[in-house]
Enzyme design. Structure first.
Site, PDB file in Angstrom:
ATOM      1  N   ASP A   1      46.581  38.769  44.770  1.00 37.59           N
ATOM      2  CA  ASP A   1      45.510  38.939  43.785  1.00 37.59           C
ATOM      3  C   ASP A   1      44.163  38.908  44.502  1.00 37.59           C
ATOM      4  OD1 ASP A   1      47.292  38.949  41.561  1.00 37.59           O
ATOM      5  OD2 ASP A   1      47.459  36.768  41.769  1.00 37.59           O
ATOM      6  N   LEU A   2      43.475  40.026  44.500  1.00 35.15           N
ATOM      7  CA  LEU A   2      42.243  40.194  45.265  1.00 35.15           C
ATOM      8  C   LEU A   2      41.223  39.104  44.933  1.00 35.15           C
ATOM      9  CD1 LEU A   2      40.579  41.932  47.232  1.00 35.15           C
ATOM     10  CD2 LEU A   2      39.783  43.246  45.241  1.00 35.15           C
ATOM     11  N   ASP A   3      40.806  38.360  45.947  1.00 35.78           N
ATOM     12  CA  ASP A   3      39.771  37.333  45.827  1.00 35.78           C
ATOM     13  C   ASP A   3      40.092  36.264  44.782  1.00 35.78           C
ATOM     14  OD1 ASP A   3      38.119  38.389  47.822  1.00 35.78           O
ATOM     15  OD2 ASP A   3      37.199  39.799  46.426  1.00 35.78           O
ATOM     16  N   GLU A   4      41.372  36.056  44.492  1.00 33.98           N
ATOM     17  CA  GLU A   4      41.763  35.071  43.484  1.00 33.98           C
ATOM     18  C   GLU A   4      42.744  34.043  44.023  1.00 33.98           C
ATOM     19  OE1 GLU A   4      43.037  36.831  39.837  1.00 33.98           O
ATOM     20  OE2 GLU A   4      41.283  38.135  39.668  1.00 33.98           O
TER      21      GLU A   4
ATOM     22  N   LEU B   1      31.170  37.487  42.469  1.00 35.48           N
ATOM     23  CA  LEU B   1      32.321  38.139  41.856  1.00 35.48           C
ATOM     24  C   LEU B   1      32.736  37.354  40.611  1.00 35.48           C
ATOM     25  CD1 LEU B   1      34.411  38.900  45.062  1.00 35.48           C
ATOM     26  CD2 LEU B   1      33.071  40.517  43.732  1.00 35.48           C
TER      27      LEU B   1
END
Length: 277
Positions: A220-223, A190
């Site tokens: 925050d998606l995947d952050e 990603l």
């Protein structure tokens, strides 16, 4: 003799270690292990100590607050196993690895349940005598399904929630229900390779490194703040299936290492980063 883990996060100042140690000594407590770090940019001080003795928690916290800068974060956790709930979908590699480590006594955890949105992993989980619940999303809106998940998870009052390849996007409502309690794992492709079959996309691009990232879940998606990462090298001889298998292996290692850090109270959140002591 009881052992506790003392976690302090505050603005840096002269004499912090001395003042903290003085309070511990005055309370007849011994420091078994200690680690400190000062962020040179933000001037924040972090300290993790394992202490032993008869701990009078309220008194100790009050006396520490008196000698630390205003606004200091102080946590005092008993050194014991944490209650954990694991969420899963269909993939078995990281879940199976965690369950094997758990049964082998390698994890400082009480795995209370595995909750999934499909039945695929039921037989695997029940072989380890761990409760399995399937909450299908079929016919439900995302909010309706998530409300059911939150209700079921809350029954177990977990201190940590592990997403073992749980393939549903969590809403801010879920994150708010379990703040700084949710650990996720994903491959390192990603945002370059998103969507279906990222390993096939990576193979077509000719990548030379495959990795994985374990992080806290935030809005925050995947952050969210990164806890642990690792990589393995691959080359032109790898098929995309070989790359997928290599990726699954590194995902298992990364998740178990991050999980162990959280179980042992070694992770401080510092902005969108972590400090590991």
């Amino acid at each position: 003799m009881e052992e506790y883990i003392l976690l302090i996060d505050t603005e840096d100042a002269k004499g912090l270690v001395y003042n903290i140690s003085k309070v511990l000594f005055a309370n007849h407590l011994n420091i078994e292990q200690n680690a400190e770090y000062v962020d040179p940019e933000t001037k924040k001080f972090f300290m993790r100590s394992i202490i032993s003795g008869k701990v009078l928690k309220n008194i100790l916290l009050k006396e520490l607050q008196e000698v630390l800068p205003k606004g200091a974060s102080i946590k005092l956790n008993k050194k014991e196993k944490k209650d954990v709930v694991i969420l899963a979908t269909k993939e078995s590699h990281v879940l199976g690895d965690l369950l094997i480590r758990y049964i082998a006594g390698e994890l400082n955890a009480n795995i209370k349940a595995v909750i999934a949105n499909h039945e695929y992993l039921k037989d695997l989980v029940e072989k380890f005598n761990i409760p399995f619940t399937c909450i299908s999303a079929e016919g439900l809106s995302r909010e309706e399904h998530e409300d059911k998940m939150i209700a079921k998870i809350s029954e177990y009052e977990p201190e940590l929630i592990v997403l073992a390849k749980y393939m549903r996007i969590l809403t801010p409502k879920f994150v708010e229900a379990f703040p700084k309690k949710v650990l996720n794992i994903h491959h390192s492709f990603l945002p370059a390779f998103i969507g279906a079959n990222p390993y096939k996309q990576a193979h077509e691009r000719g990548v030379k490194i495959i990795g994985a990232t374990a992080h806290y879940v935030t809005d925050d998606l995947d952050e969210g703040p990164i806890i642990f990462q690792d990589v393995v090298r691959v080359d032109h001889s790898y098929s995309w299936e070989d790359m997928r298998n290599a990726g699954r292996n590194v995902e298992k290692i990364v998740l178990s290492n991050a999980f162990e850090l959280l179980l042992n109270d070694r992770v401080f959140v510092h902005g969108n980063k972590t400090v590991i002591l």
